[in-house]
Design a protein around this motif. Structure first.
Motif, PDB file in Angstrom:
ATOM      1  N   ARG A   1       0.663  -1.110   0.096  1.00 38.30           N
ATOM      2  CA  ARG A   1       0.331  -0.277  -0.195  1.00 38.30           C
ATOM      3  C   ARG A   1       0.937   0.983  -0.361  1.00 38.30           C
ATOM      4  O   ARG A   1       0.218   1.847  -0.327  1.00 38.30           O
ATOM      5  N   GLY A   2       2.084   1.435   0.049  1.00 41.62           N
ATOM      6  CA  GLY A   2       3.257   2.647   0.457  1.00 41.62           C
ATOM      7  C   GLY A   2       3.627   2.670   1.900  1.00 41.62           C
ATOM      8  O   GLY A   2       2.465   2.029   2.570  1.00 41.62           O
ATOM      9  N   GLY A   3       3.811   3.597   2.254  1.00 36.73           N
ATOM     10  CA  GLY A   3       4.391   4.402   3.282  1.00 36.73           C
ATOM     11  C   GLY A   3       5.194   4.068   3.686  1.00 36.73           C
ATOM     12  O   GLY A   3       5.892   2.383   3.290  1.00 36.73           O
ATOM     13  N   CYS A   4       5.032   3.817   5.034  1.00 38.15           N
ATOM     14  CA  CYS A   4       6.337   3.951   5.668  1.00 38.15           C
ATOM     15  C   CYS A   4       6.568   3.468   7.357  1.00 38.15           C
ATOM     16  O   CYS A   4       5.319   4.745   7.681  1.00 38.15           O
ATOM     17  N   TRP A   5       7.470   3.338   8.230  1.00 34.82           N
ATOM     18  CA  TRP A   5       6.925   3.225   9.654  1.00 34.82           C
ATOM     19  C   TRP A   5       8.285   3.573  10.256  1.00 34.82           C
ATOM     20  O   TRP A   5       9.209   2.415   9.440  1.00 34.82           O
ATOM     21  N   PHE A   6       8.297   4.259  11.374  1.00 28.75           N
ATOM     22  CA  PHE A   6       9.388   4.334  12.255  1.00 28.75           C
ATOM     23  C   PHE A   6       9.047   4.163  13.286  1.00 28.75           C
ATOM     24  O   PHE A   6       8.202   4.400  14.337  1.00 28.75           O
TER      25      PHE A   6
END
Length: 125
Positions: A42-47
């Motif tokens: 779906r795209g995006g990123c986590w931090f």
């Protein structure tokens, strides 16, 4: 019963992942967390930084919120503000929260972030 906040989700426009990585990892010093494959599609990123997680999810008709924001507690707020400024992020100090030093900044897609440190922690340094 609610026992903790697991993460905060912020929106981002399609194709902004590289700018988000540069800001959240390089400027803020967070670590990118791999997304599960079904969600990575779906795209995006986590931090993550310690127990704090920020998830940036792609929103096709993205518009940054005008007022909504996560409040992120930091240690060494003066040095942290200098780190953001050195990374090209504008910092706006706000003295209106009793008992705290705090400032606001914006990520590269316009999400507002609040950074704060209790005054008793500042005095202890």
């Amino acid at each position: 019963m609610i026992s903790a906040v697991d993460h905060v989700q912020l929106a981002a426009p399609p194709g902004s992942e590289d700018r988000l990585r540069a800001y959240y990892a390089d400027v803020l010093g967070m670590t990118e967390v791999p997304k599960p494959p079904v969600l990575a599609a779906r795209g995006g990123c986590w931090f993550r930084a310690g127990p704090v997680q920020l998830h940036l999810g792609v929103e096709e008709d993205f518009r940054p919120a005008g007022k909504a924001h996560p409040g992120l507690r930091v240690t060494g707020i003066e040095a942290y503000a200098a780190r953001l400024e050195a990374g090209g992020a504008a910092v706006t100090w706000d003295e209106n929260l009793p008992g705290h030093r705090r400032f606001y900044s914006y990520d590269p897609v316009g999400n507002r972030l609040e950074f704060l440190e209790p005054l008793d922690a500042v005095a202890a340094v």
